[in-house]
Design a protein around this motif. Sequence first.
Motif, PDB file in Angstrom:
ATOM      1  N   LEU A   1       0.831  -1.201   0.000  1.00 38.15           N
ATOM      2  CA  LEU A   1       0.000   0.000   0.000  1.00 38.15           C
ATOM      3  C   LEU A   1       0.866   1.251   0.000  1.00 38.15           C
ATOM      4  CD1 LEU A   1      -2.806   1.304   0.198  1.00 38.15           C
ATOM      5  CD2 LEU A   1      -2.668   1.037   2.691  1.00 38.15           C
ATOM      6  N   PHE A   2       1.911   1.259   0.814  1.00 40.66           N
ATOM      7  CA  PHE A   2       2.802   2.422   0.899  1.00 40.66           C
ATOM      8  C   PHE A   2       3.533   2.667  -0.420  1.00 40.66           C
ATOM      9  CE2 PHE A   2       7.152   3.990   2.047  1.00 40.66           C
ATOM     10  CZ  PHE A   2       6.775   5.284   2.370  1.00 40.66           C
TER      11      PHE A   2
ATOM     12  N   LEU B   1      -6.520  11.859  -3.370  1.00 42.96           N
ATOM     13  CA  LEU B   1      -5.830  11.193  -2.266  1.00 42.96           C
ATOM     14  C   LEU B   1      -5.950  12.012  -0.987  1.00 42.96           C
ATOM     15  CD1 LEU B   1      -3.952   8.960  -1.174  1.00 42.96           C
ATOM     16  CD2 LEU B   1      -2.031  10.426  -1.841  1.00 42.96           C
ATOM     17  N   LEU B   2      -5.862  13.329  -1.113  1.00 46.70           N
ATOM     18  CA  LEU B   2      -5.942  14.185   0.071  1.00 46.70           C
ATOM     19  C   LEU B   2      -7.324  14.105   0.714  1.00 46.70           C
ATOM     20  CD1 LEU B   2      -4.079  17.387  -1.220  1.00 46.70           C
ATOM     21  CD2 LEU B   2      -3.158  15.550   0.202  1.00 46.70           C
ATOM     22  N   PHE B   3      -8.380  14.212  -0.092  1.00 47.47           N
ATOM     23  CA  PHE B   3      -9.695  14.262   0.551  1.00 47.47           C
ATOM     24  C   PHE B   3     -10.176  12.898   1.037  1.00 47.47           C
ATOM     25  CE2 PHE B   3     -11.340  14.263  -3.985  1.00 47.47           C
ATOM     26  CZ  PHE B   3     -12.043  13.066  -3.928  1.00 47.47           C
TER      27      PHE B   3
ATOM     28  N   ALA C   1     -15.600   5.628   8.600  1.00 44.70           N
ATOM     29  CA  ALA C   1     -14.624   6.494   7.937  1.00 44.70           C
ATOM     30  C   ALA C   1     -14.279   5.949   6.558  1.00 44.70           C
ATOM     31  CB  ALA C   1     -13.369   6.623   8.801  1.00 44.70           C
ATOM     32  N   ALA C   2     -14.078   4.622   6.474  1.00 46.82           N
ATOM     33  CA  ALA C   2     -13.769   4.007   5.181  1.00 46.82           C
ATOM     34  C   ALA C   2     -14.935   4.151   4.217  1.00 46.82           C
ATOM     35  CB  ALA C   2     -13.434   2.529   5.383  1.00 46.82           C
ATOM     36  N   PHE C   3     -16.151   4.029   4.733  1.00 45.44           N
ATOM     37  CA  PHE C   3     -17.328   4.179   3.868  1.00 45.44           C
ATOM     38  C   PHE C   3     -17.414   5.589   3.308  1.00 45.44           C
ATOM     39  CE2 PHE C   3     -21.754   5.222   3.072  1.00 45.44           C
ATOM     40  CZ  PHE C   3     -22.189   4.128   2.340  1.00 45.44           C
ATOM     41  N   LEU C   4     -17.151   6.592   4.130  1.00 40.53           N
ATOM     42  CA  LEU C   4     -17.171   7.980   3.658  1.00 40.53           C
ATOM     43  C   LEU C   4     -16.113   8.201   2.585  1.00 40.53           C
ATOM     44  CD1 LEU C   4     -17.695  10.104   6.899  1.00 40.53           C
ATOM     45  CD2 LEU C   4     -19.227   9.965   4.937  1.00 40.53           C
ATOM     46  N   SER C   5     -14.905   7.696   2.817  1.00 36.48           N
ATOM     47  CA  SER C   5     -13.825   7.883   1.852  1.00 36.48           C
ATOM     48  C   SER C   5     -14.152   7.213   0.526  1.00 36.48           C
ATOM     49  CB  SER C   5     -12.516   7.317   2.414  1.00 36.48           C
ATOM     50  OG  SER C   5     -12.079   8.065   3.514  1.00 36.48           O
ATOM     51  N   ALA C   6     -14.612   5.959   0.583  1.00 34.41           N
ATOM     52  CA  ALA C   6     -14.950   5.234  -0.643  1.00 34.41           C
ATOM     53  C   ALA C   6     -16.098   5.922  -1.377  1.00 34.41           C
ATOM     54  CB  ALA C   6     -15.318   3.787  -0.313  1.00 34.41           C
TER      55      ALA C   6
ATOM     56  N   GLU D   1      -2.777   3.458 -10.016  1.00 32.55           N
ATOM     57  CA  GLU D   1      -2.530   2.364  -9.073  1.00 32.55           C
ATOM     58  C   GLU D   1      -2.619   2.847  -7.625  1.00 32.55           C
ATOM     59  OE1 GLU D   1      -2.247  -0.745  -9.348  1.00 32.55           O
ATOM     60  OE2 GLU D   1      -1.609  -1.242 -11.379  1.00 32.55           O
ATOM     61  N   ALA D   2      -2.162   4.059  -7.360  1.00 33.99           N
ATOM     62  CA  ALA D   2      -2.171   4.567  -5.994  1.00 33.99           C
ATOM     63  C   ALA D   2      -3.589   4.609  -5.428  1.00 33.99           C
ATOM     64  CB  ALA D   2      -1.543   5.958  -5.957  1.00 33.99           C
ATOM     65  N   LEU D   3      -4.523   5.161  -6.189  1.00 33.91           N
ATOM     66  CA  LEU D   3      -5.897   5.280  -5.711  1.00 33.91           C
ATOM     67  C   LEU D   3      -6.663   3.978  -5.850  1.00 33.91           C
ATOM     68  CD1 LEU D   3      -6.706   8.869  -6.998  1.00 33.91           C
ATOM     69  CD2 LEU D   3      -6.368   8.137  -4.636  1.00 33.91           C
ATOM     70  N   ALA D   4      -6.289   3.138  -6.805  1.00 36.65           N
ATOM     71  CA  ALA D   4      -6.932   1.831  -6.929  1.00 36.65           C
ATOM     72  C   ALA D   4      -6.627   0.970  -5.705  1.00 36.65           C
ATOM     73  CB  ALA D   4      -6.476   1.129  -8.204  1.00 36.65           C
ATOM     74  N   MET D   5      -5.383   0.963  -5.254  1.00 39.98           N
ATOM     75  CA  MET D   5      -5.022   0.202  -4.061  1.00 39.98           C
ATOM     76  C   MET D   5      -5.647   0.813  -2.807  1.00 39.98           C
ATOM     77  SD  MET D   5      -3.368  -2.434  -4.913  1.00 39.98           S
ATOM     78  CE  MET D   5      -2.569  -3.076  -6.379  1.00 39.98           C
ATOM     79  N   THR D   6      -5.713   2.132  -2.763  1.00 45.71           N
ATOM     80  CA  THR D   6      -6.383   2.796  -1.649  1.00 45.71           C
ATOM     81  C   THR D   6      -7.852   2.417  -1.607  1.00 45.71           C
ATOM     82  OG1 THR D   6      -4.846   4.669  -1.745  1.00 45.71           O
ATOM     83  CG2 THR D   6      -6.952   5.041  -0.656  1.00 45.71           C
TER      84      THR D   6
END
Length: 438
Positions: free
Chosen positions: A17-18, A190-192, A371-376, A392-397
Amino acid sequence: MKDRPSEWDKYLLGSVLFVSLLIGGGTASGLYTDTVIEVAAIVSAAAVFTQSSGERSPHSVLWLLIFAVALNFLQIVPLPAAIFDGLRPELLLGDPWAGESRFRFISVGVGRTIESLLYLLAAAAFFLAVLRLRAEQVSALLPFFFMGVICNGLAGAIQYSLSDHAAIVGLLPFTINAGLFANPNHFSALLFVSIPFVVYYGLFRGHLLSASFGLIALLLLLLAAGSRAGVLIGLAITVLSVIFLSARSRASGFGVLLVFIGLSIYTISAWTKIDAQELDPAFGRVEFARTTIEGIKENWATGVGFGNFQKAYQIYEREGMIFKQYVNHAHNEYLEIAFEGGIPAILLMIGYLVLILTALARVRRDPFQKAAFLSASFLLIHSLVDYPLRTEALAMTFAYMNAIIFHKGFAERLSRKSEMIEIDHNGDKLLVPIGTSS
């Protein structure tokens, strides 16, 4: 003495992920950095699945992934050419198989579809591997995510302090324009999406001060990035995170009031930023959507093959809309997927939306899952005007967020806690099963 459970799988997936957040910000096809991430994700997931024990994946989610992979694979399987009669324009007939006109592919570009298949397999493998972890291990992946966000934030801060349009060339196989991303809008995404986790970290992990500084830094970086959608979504997701998550925290009402005062100041700054930018009403997202819908109408049954939007889109462009700059994406993830995958892809998208909305009833008791639900959810909203999941960065996130949402361990942990009572034992607070004598 009971042996301590192994933690190597947590560090392995956390490293994937990192690394994806460090080098996975490109949007072009054929990047070696994307290949590195895909190989790392698949190999790491395979290692995690070698363990004899682990959490079970929800069957509904598993079947949805199976159908998605099968649809992608079907597009690169030779099919009788007669199937395509009347289903799509002559210009978009897939290449013949082995030079024989009797068989054709659904995909108009098999190589790009294979690339998309590997992309999907890597994200799905990472998602399923995280689902295998224990609930506390899934929560422990959050610092890896934060480290990636911090590295991107530092890179963005350095860029914006030097120039409004500072670009880094040569460090990665794509030009870095914002943070460690090629696209400033994806950097903003990624920020929001990290905001709900920062709010959660402050309200429920006891780090309100550091989380407040982190939140301020994220909002300032969003303003500096200049993404209109990112600015508005960042404001909305902050408000919703504070409202929905603070209800079950121990934070004082005074702290919440200070946050809302800060949000008011941020709103004024955001409005100024948006008002200062020029809009292009003639050649923009509305025109992209109109052209893409035209393509969907003529390829509704099978689509043109995943990864082939750019190639097929050009056929439907109006003559007055052809310029030196070409359209590489629809800037609407749902329209682009429908164009590439046809009716089957639309049904899969509907199925996923039903699953994630149904999951809301299960996750509302756990603040981390909320929190994960809001982000997704906001990443899905952003996909209406952009293509953030093509990196790839946001797909893995996104895969990590969904693993949090659909993980069964959090509900089981809450169920166990509901069967415990808190007692005072020599000044220490202890949780013991109901019915146990002190």
